[in-house]
Design a protein around this motif. Structure first.
Motif, PDB file in Angstrom:
ATOM      1  N   ALA A  14       0.837  -1.204   0.000  1.00 12.11           N
ATOM      2  CA  ALA A  14       0.000   0.000   0.000  1.00 12.11           C
ATOM      3  C   ALA A  14       0.873   1.255   0.000  1.00 12.11           C
ATOM      4  CB  ALA A  14      -0.936  -0.002   1.209  1.00 12.11           C
ATOM      5  N   MET A  62       1.118   4.103  -3.082  1.00 12.97           N
ATOM      6  CA  MET A  62       0.857   5.528  -2.862  1.00 12.97           C
ATOM      7  C   MET A  62       2.036   6.383  -3.305  1.00 12.97           C
ATOM      8  SD  MET A  62      -1.349   5.622   0.654  1.00 12.97           S
ATOM      9  CE  MET A  62      -0.561   4.240   1.436  1.00 12.97           C
ATOM     10  N   ILE A 117       0.432   9.945  -4.744  1.00 10.01           N
ATOM     11  CA  ILE A 117      -0.484  10.331  -3.665  1.00 10.01           C
ATOM     12  C   ILE A 117       0.251  11.107  -2.577  1.00 10.01           C
ATOM     13  CG2 ILE A 117      -1.969   9.390  -1.839  1.00 10.01           C
ATOM     14  CD1 ILE A 117      -2.732   7.154  -3.776  1.00 10.01           C
ATOM     15  N   MET A 136      -0.878   5.479   6.710  1.00  9.08           N
ATOM     16  CA  MET A 136      -0.955   4.691   5.476  1.00  9.08           C
ATOM     17  C   MET A 136       0.152   3.642   5.369  1.00  9.08           C
ATOM     18  SD  MET A 136      -1.712   7.779   2.802  1.00  9.08           S
ATOM     19  CE  MET A 136      -2.932   9.052   3.153  1.00  9.08           C
ATOM     20  N   SER A 137       1.387   4.040   5.713  1.00  5.34           N
ATOM     21  CA  SER A 137       2.514   3.145   5.445  1.00  5.34           C
ATOM     22  C   SER A 137       2.918   2.305   6.641  1.00  5.34           C
ATOM     23  CB  SER A 137       3.718   3.967   4.986  1.00  5.34           C
ATOM     24  OG  SER A 137       4.220   4.744   6.047  1.00  5.34           O
ATOM     25  N   PRO A 152      -7.128  10.450  -0.973  1.00  6.56           N
ATOM     26  CA  PRO A 152      -5.974   9.874  -0.260  1.00  6.56           C
ATOM     27  C   PRO A 152      -6.131   9.903   1.253  1.00  6.56           C
ATOM     28  CG  PRO A 152      -5.220  11.279  -2.035  1.00  6.56           C
ATOM     29  CD  PRO A 152      -6.699  11.464  -1.952  1.00  6.56           C
ATOM     30  N   THR A 176      -7.642   7.001   3.199  1.00  2.10           N
ATOM     31  CA  THR A 176      -6.892   5.757   3.441  1.00  2.10           C
ATOM     32  C   THR A 176      -6.674   5.502   4.933  1.00  2.10           C
ATOM     33  OG1 THR A 176      -5.760   6.129   1.335  1.00  2.10           O
ATOM     34  CG2 THR A 176      -4.866   4.424   2.772  1.00  2.10           C
ATOM     35  N   TYR A 188      -7.715  -0.091  -2.132  1.00  3.66           N
ATOM     36  CA  TYR A 188      -8.095   1.315  -2.255  1.00  3.66           C
ATOM     37  C   TYR A 188      -6.989   2.125  -2.935  1.00  3.66           C
ATOM     38  CZ  TYR A 188      -9.962   5.888  -0.933  1.00  3.66           C
ATOM     39  OH  TYR A 188     -10.462   7.166  -0.958  1.00  3.66           O
ATOM     40  N   SER A 189      -5.728   1.868  -2.563  1.00  2.78           N
ATOM     41  CA  SER A 189      -4.603   2.577  -3.181  1.00  2.78           C
ATOM     42  C   SER A 189      -4.505   2.263  -4.667  1.00  2.78           C
ATOM     43  CB  SER A 189      -3.288   2.194  -2.489  1.00  2.78           C
ATOM     44  OG  SER A 189      -3.327   2.499  -1.116  1.00  2.78           O
TER      45      SER A 189
END
Length: 425
Positions: A64, A68, A73, A106-107, A218, A221, A246-247
Motif C-alpha cells: 500500500a 501511494m 499520492i 498509510m505506510s 488519499p 486511506t 483502495y490505493s
C-alpha cells in the motif's frame, strides 16, 4: 555451549557485517548443534515463527505504501499539509511533520516515510531557503512517527510475539504519535524564530479547501485502515488488504498515475522487502526459542529485580538497554529478541503489555536516528546527497523532544492506555 557464547557469537557476526537474519540463524544453529539437539529444530521453529495470520498484514501494508508513492499520492498529502500549516514561522518544517502524521496512517514504517516523502520535503525546504541540516534533521525525526501511529509494522510484529491484541496496540499508538508531532512542532517553532526561517505562504481559505478537495480521497486511506480496525470492521490483516485495494483503485482508476507495469515493479519491491523481514522473524524465532528453553527471561528478571525493586529504576534500565541495542540492531530483529526477555520483567513490575509495546517501539525508533545502524539516516543521506555523518549531526537536536515524549509515555501510562481502555476494555 552457554547462552553467553550465543550472544557473543551473534555480536561478532553483526560487527563483521553479516546480515541480521543470517547472523541470528547461524548463531542459533551453532548453539543447537553444539548442545546435541537435532538440526530439525531449526526448521520447525523457523516455520512456526512465520506461521501467523497477523503477519500477512506486513506485505499488504508495504505494498500500500509503495502504491501511494508510485501513484503520486504523497505529493497530494504534502500539498494539503502545506496549505494547512505552511503559514506558521518555519512553515515547511511544520508541513514536514504534518505530512508524516498523515502518511503514518498509510505506510506504518519510518523508512517508507523517509523514502516516500523525504525527497519531496527536503527539495521544497531547500528551494525555500532552509538550510540543509535543518531540512534533513526534521525529515528524519518526523519519519519516526510512522511506526507509532497506526497502522504500524513493528506493532504487528510485537503483537504476534507478545500475543497481545494488535487492535489495542494500534489504539494505544494514536495519542503518543500526536504528542511526538506536537513536540517536534514546538522544536521547529523555536528554531524558526532563532534562525528567522520564513513562513511558507499566507493562509488562504480558498487554497486550503482546494488542497483538501484534491487530497480527500488519499486522506480516506488512514480513516479506512484505522477506523476499520478500531471499530472492529476489519482485522489488521483485512485492513491492510483493503488499503492495497483502495490505493490501487486511486492510482489506476481515479488519478490514472499507475500502470500495470508500475504495479508489477512495486509488487516485486514488496516481495523483496517482505522476504527480508520474514527471514529476520523466522531466524529470530529460533533465537527466541533458545532463550525461552533456557529460561533466560526468568534469569534476567531475577537479576534485575535482585538489583532493585524500584519500578522507576527498572524502567530506566530497560529504556537504556533498548536504546543501546536499537543503535546496533535492526528494529524487527530487536523486537523479536527483546520481547521474550523483557516482557516478563515488565509484567512483573505491573506494566501492561500494550503499554510496554509502545515504550519498546518508540525506543527502537530512536535507534533509527542514531549510528551505526540508523536506517532512516542512510535513506535520507541517499535521498538528499548529504554525507551520513552530517545527517547524524543534523538529527541530534531533534532527539530532545522525542526522548521527552518517550519519558512521558514510559512514566505516565494514561497517554498510551486511555484509548485502548475506552474502546476495548
Amino acid at each position: 555451549m552457554s547462552i553467553l557464547f550465543l550472544f557473543l557469537m551473534l555480536f561478532v557476526l553483526l560487527v563483521m557485517g553479516v546480515p541480521v537474519a543470517v547472523a541470528l540463524g547461524l548463531s542459533s544453529l551453532t548453539f543447537i548443534l553444539f548442545n546435541g539437539m537435532p538440526s530439525l529444530v531449526v526448521l520447525h521453529n523457523m516455520i512456526n515463527g512465520i506461521n501467523s495470520f497477523p503477519l500477512i498484514a506486513i506485505p499488504f501494508f508495504i505494498l500500500a505504501g509503495h502504491l501511494m508513492n508510485t501513484g503520486g499520492i504523497t505529493t497530494k498529502i504534502f500539498n494539503f499539509a502545506r496549505a494547512s500549516v505552511g503559514w506558521a514561522h518555519g512553515g515547511l518544517g511544520h508541513v514536514n511533520i504534518g505530512a508524516s502524521v498523515i502518511f503514518a496512517g498509510m505506510s506504518g514504517a519510518a523508512v517508507a516515510d523517509a523514502g516516500g516523502l523525504g525527497n519531496i520535503e527536503i527539495k521544497a525546504m531547500r528551494d525555500a531557503g532552509y538550510d540543509t541540516d535543518f531540512s534533513v534533521g526534521i525529515t528524519a525525526a518526523s519519519s519516526t512517527i510512522g511506526p507509532i501511529i497506526p497502522p504500524s509494522l513493528p506493532l504487528v510484529i510485537y503483537g504476534v510475539i507478545a500475543d497481545t491484541s494488535i487492535g489495542q496496540l494500534f489504539a494505544a499508538g494514536l495519542i503518543p504519535g500526536v504528542m511526538m508531532a506536537i513536540a517536534l512542532m514546538i522544536m521547529v517553532a523555536w528554531k524558526a524564530r532563532l534562525n528567522n526561517y520564513p513562513r511558507d505562504e499566507r493562509f488562504s481559505v480558498k487554497h486550503f479547501f482546494e488542497s483538501l478537495l484534491d487530497a480527500t480521497l488519499p486522506l480516506m486511506t488512514p480513516i479506512i485502515i484505522v477506523g476499520g480496525i478500531i471499530t472492529g470492521v476489519f482485522t489488521p490483516t483485512e485492513a491492510a488488504i483493503a488499503a492495497v485495494a483502495y490505493s490501487a483503485f486511486l492510482g489506476l482508476v481515479v488519478y490514472r498515475t499507475l500502470t500495470w507495469r508500475g504495479i508489477l515493479r512495486v509488487s516485486m519491491d514488496t516481495i523483496e522487502t517482505t522476504a527480508a523481514i520474514l527471514m529476520i522473524v523466522a531466524s529470530s524465532a529460533i533465537f527466541g526459542w533458545i532463550l525461552t528453553a533456557n529460561q533466560v527471561a526468568g534469569q534476567f528478571a531475577d537479576v534485575l529485580l535482585g538489583f532493585t525493586d524500584n519500578k522507576i529504576v527498572i524502567l530506566l534500565l530497560i529504556t537504556l538497554m533498548v536504546l543501546i541495542i536499537g543503535c546496533f540492531m535492526e528494529t524487527i530483529a530487536s523486537i523479536t529478541i527483546l520481547v521474550p526477555v523483557l516482557l516478563p520483567v515488565a509484567v512483573t513490575i505491573g506494566l501492561d503489555p500494550v503499554h510496554f509495546g509502545i515504550i519498546l517501539i518508540l525506543n527502537l525508533m530512536l535507534g533509527l536516528l542514531t549510528p551505526p545502524v540508523g536506517m532512516v539516516l542512510y535513506v535520507l543521506s541517499k535521498v538528499s546527497s548529504v554525507p551520513f555523518e552530517r545527517c547524524v549531526i543534523a538529527t541530534a537536536p531533534f532527539l530532545v523532544p522525542l526522548v521527552t515524549v518517550l519519558l512521558l509515555m514510559t512514566f505516565v501510562p494514561f497517554f498510551t492506555m486511555w484509548l485502548p481502555t475506552l474502546i476495548y476494555r
